[in-house]
Design a protein around this motif. Sequence first.
Motif, PDB file in Angstrom:
ATOM      1  N   ASP A   1      59.357  45.517  53.942  1.00  0.00           N
ATOM      2  CA  ASP A   1      58.772  46.226  52.811  1.00  0.00           C
ATOM      3  C   ASP A   1      57.336  46.613  53.167  1.00  0.00           C
ATOM      4  O   ASP A   1      56.484  45.750  53.350  1.00  0.00           O
TER       5      ASP A   1
ATOM      6  N   ASN B   1      55.101  46.870  42.344  1.00  0.00           N
ATOM      7  CA  ASN B   1      54.447  48.156  42.556  1.00  0.00           C
ATOM      8  C   ASN B   1      54.469  49.034  41.308  1.00  0.00           C
ATOM      9  O   ASN B   1      53.521  49.773  41.047  1.00  0.00           O
TER      10      ASN B   1
ATOM     11  N   GLN C   1      42.763  46.672  52.223  1.00  0.00           N
ATOM     12  CA  GLN C   1      42.954  45.408  52.918  1.00  0.00           C
ATOM     13  C   GLN C   1      42.701  45.546  54.417  1.00  0.00           C
ATOM     14  O   GLN C   1      42.176  44.658  55.042  1.00  0.00           O
TER      15      GLN C   1
ATOM     16  N   GLN D   1      47.027  52.001  49.174  1.00  0.00           N
ATOM     17  CA  GLN D   1      45.891  51.210  48.683  1.00  0.00           C
ATOM     18  C   GLN D   1      45.703  49.950  49.517  1.00  0.00           C
ATOM     19  O   GLN D   1      44.582  49.604  49.874  1.00  0.00           O
ATOM     20  N   LEU D   2      46.812  49.280  49.855  1.00  0.00           N
ATOM     21  CA  LEU D   2      46.692  48.087  50.697  1.00  0.00           C
ATOM     22  C   LEU D   2      46.127  48.464  52.058  1.00  0.00           C
ATOM     23  O   LEU D   2      45.253  47.782  52.592  1.00  0.00           O
TER      24      LEU D   2
ATOM     25  N   ARG E   1      49.336  40.563  47.414  1.00  0.00           N
ATOM     26  CA  ARG E   1      49.092  41.831  46.742  1.00  0.00           C
ATOM     27  C   ARG E   1      48.182  41.607  45.529  1.00  0.00           C
ATOM     28  O   ARG E   1      47.302  42.397  45.241  1.00  0.00           O
TER      29      ARG E   1
ATOM     30  N   LEU F   1      51.973  54.579  46.617  1.00  0.00           N
ATOM     31  CA  LEU F   1      50.615  54.301  46.130  1.00  0.00           C
ATOM     32  C   LEU F   1      50.125  52.946  46.629  1.00  0.00           C
ATOM     33  O   LEU F   1      49.030  52.837  47.198  1.00  0.00           O
ATOM     34  N   VAL F   2      50.939  51.919  46.437  1.00  0.00           N
ATOM     35  CA  VAL F   2      50.508  50.560  46.794  1.00  0.00           C
ATOM     36  C   VAL F   2      50.336  50.433  48.314  1.00  0.00           C
ATOM     37  O   VAL F   2      49.375  49.825  48.785  1.00  0.00           O
TER      38      VAL F   2
ATOM     39  N   TYR G   1      44.385  43.523  44.255  1.00  0.00           N
ATOM     40  CA  TYR G   1      44.191  44.255  43.011  1.00  0.00           C
ATOM     41  C   TYR G   1      43.268  43.516  42.057  1.00  0.00           C
ATOM     42  O   TYR G   1      42.560  44.134  41.265  1.00  0.00           O
TER      43      TYR G   1
ATOM     44  N   ASP H   1      55.664  52.712  45.392  1.00  0.00           N
ATOM     45  CA  ASP H   1      55.527  52.079  46.709  1.00  0.00           C
ATOM     46  C   ASP H   1      54.502  52.832  47.556  1.00  0.00           C
ATOM     47  O   ASP H   1      53.664  52.227  48.229  1.00  0.00           O
TER      48      ASP H   1
ATOM     49  N   SER I   1      55.040  47.716  51.441  1.00  0.00           N
ATOM     50  CA  SER I   1      53.985  47.381  50.477  1.00  0.00           C
ATOM     51  C   SER I   1      53.700  45.880  50.499  1.00  0.00           C
ATOM     52  O   SER I   1      53.015  45.363  49.627  1.00  0.00           O
ATOM     53  N   ASP I   2      54.213  45.205  51.517  1.00  0.00           N
ATOM     54  CA  ASP I   2      53.908  43.798  51.724  1.00  0.00           C
ATOM     55  C   ASP I   2      52.808  43.725  52.783  1.00  0.00           C
ATOM     56  O   ASP I   2      52.964  44.228  53.891  1.00  0.00           O
ATOM     57  N   ALA I   3      51.688  43.100  52.419  1.00  0.00           N
ATOM     58  CA  ALA I   3      50.538  43.075  53.328  1.00  0.00           C
ATOM     59  C   ALA I   3      50.896  42.426  54.671  1.00  0.00           C
ATOM     60  O   ALA I   3      50.384  42.832  55.712  1.00  0.00           O
ATOM     61  N   GLY I   4      51.788  41.438  54.637  1.00  0.00           N
ATOM     62  CA  GLY I   4      52.190  40.768  55.876  1.00  0.00           C
ATOM     63  C   GLY I   4      52.900  41.724  56.817  1.00  0.00           C
ATOM     64  O   GLY I   4      52.668  41.721  58.031  1.00  0.00           O
TER      65      GLY I   4
END
Lengths: 220, 146
Positions: free
Chosen positions: A51, B81, A89, A84-85, B108, A80-81, B112, A78, A53-56
């Motif tokens: 995934d 999300n 991050q 952003q990450l 996550r 968007l996130v 945020y 998804d 959108s998972d930071a890992g």
Amino acid sequence: MKILIIGGGKTLYFLSRNFTAKGYELVIVNRDREECVQLARQLSATVVCGDGSDAGILRDAGAMGAEAVLAVTPRDQDNLVICQLASLQFGVPRVLALANDPENAEIFDKLGVSAFSTTHIISSLIEQRAALEQITNLLPVGEGRVNVTEILLGPDSPVAGKFLKDITLPENALVAVVIRNDRPIVPRGASQLLADDRLVLITLPENHGPVLKIFTGEEK
Amino acid sequence: MKNSLYIVIIGCGRLGSHLAARLSRAGHSLVVIDREEDTFSDLSPDFSGFRITGDATQISVLKSAKLKQADILFAVTHEDNVNLMAAQIARRIFNVPCVMARVFDPKREEVYARMGIGTVCPTSVAAEIFLRAADSAPAPQEEIQS
């Protein structure tokens, strides 16, 4: 240049093929294990299954050193996130999200993520191309915010025979090149426009219609 | 309860329907949004608010919930999300004064939370409680004698 691209399907495949052909270092993130295997076979790119959108997963995919992240999944939330990450991050300098819902393109911009909508781009392309027959080529650049248009000056064009300096254009519009007898000329104020000239115009979607009207005389 | 608030809840699962019923009973005006109409059957009979069937990541759906006038938005769908996107739109575009999103993924959530979006991470909350229970468990007996 290292690019991370997150998504699947034909869009991702052809974009990836394009990027690897240009010699970019490419990492693909896709959720579907089987599609990952296929992509790894077909492309000379690193494929990470998970995934996006998972930071890992983004870290495993090397987001830390990436110069650009492109999120083209079919789900706007998804995309968007992910972007952003990547920027918050991992400090990725350039992130770009696909807005499947064209209304989300503007929303993402307001939330600080550059976005593009293929629906927007294609519909404006079709509308503008269909509007005038003299338009021989049209290319939206800068995420669709700028148009590069090639037009043919007909004999009844209101500007045929005029000097460029005598033609009043709206703000943010430019005659970039005049092609006469297959020879490109970068025009100055003293250049004269003639029938059968082909002009390459730089316009914005907002002034595109009025600018074309000046050169062709036709109501858009 | 004090003055009646206008509250929008996104996601009508176990948490969403529970919150909606409690707040509705307390005299607030409620709007609940869910993608699937079936989920509204989870709402208790004393829920007296409105139901909107639609995808909360589409601005047209949020507009139809009159988000501009909302005092509170809770985004509690099962997808992190969706919750994060809806919460940001509510805060930044509709200027909803109180916005909270449920985010299952602790990594996550951290990002945020730093951005100023109110978040609740059930995973971290539950982990804290379990860890506290482990800390306060009686010490093991040194020797077991028969």
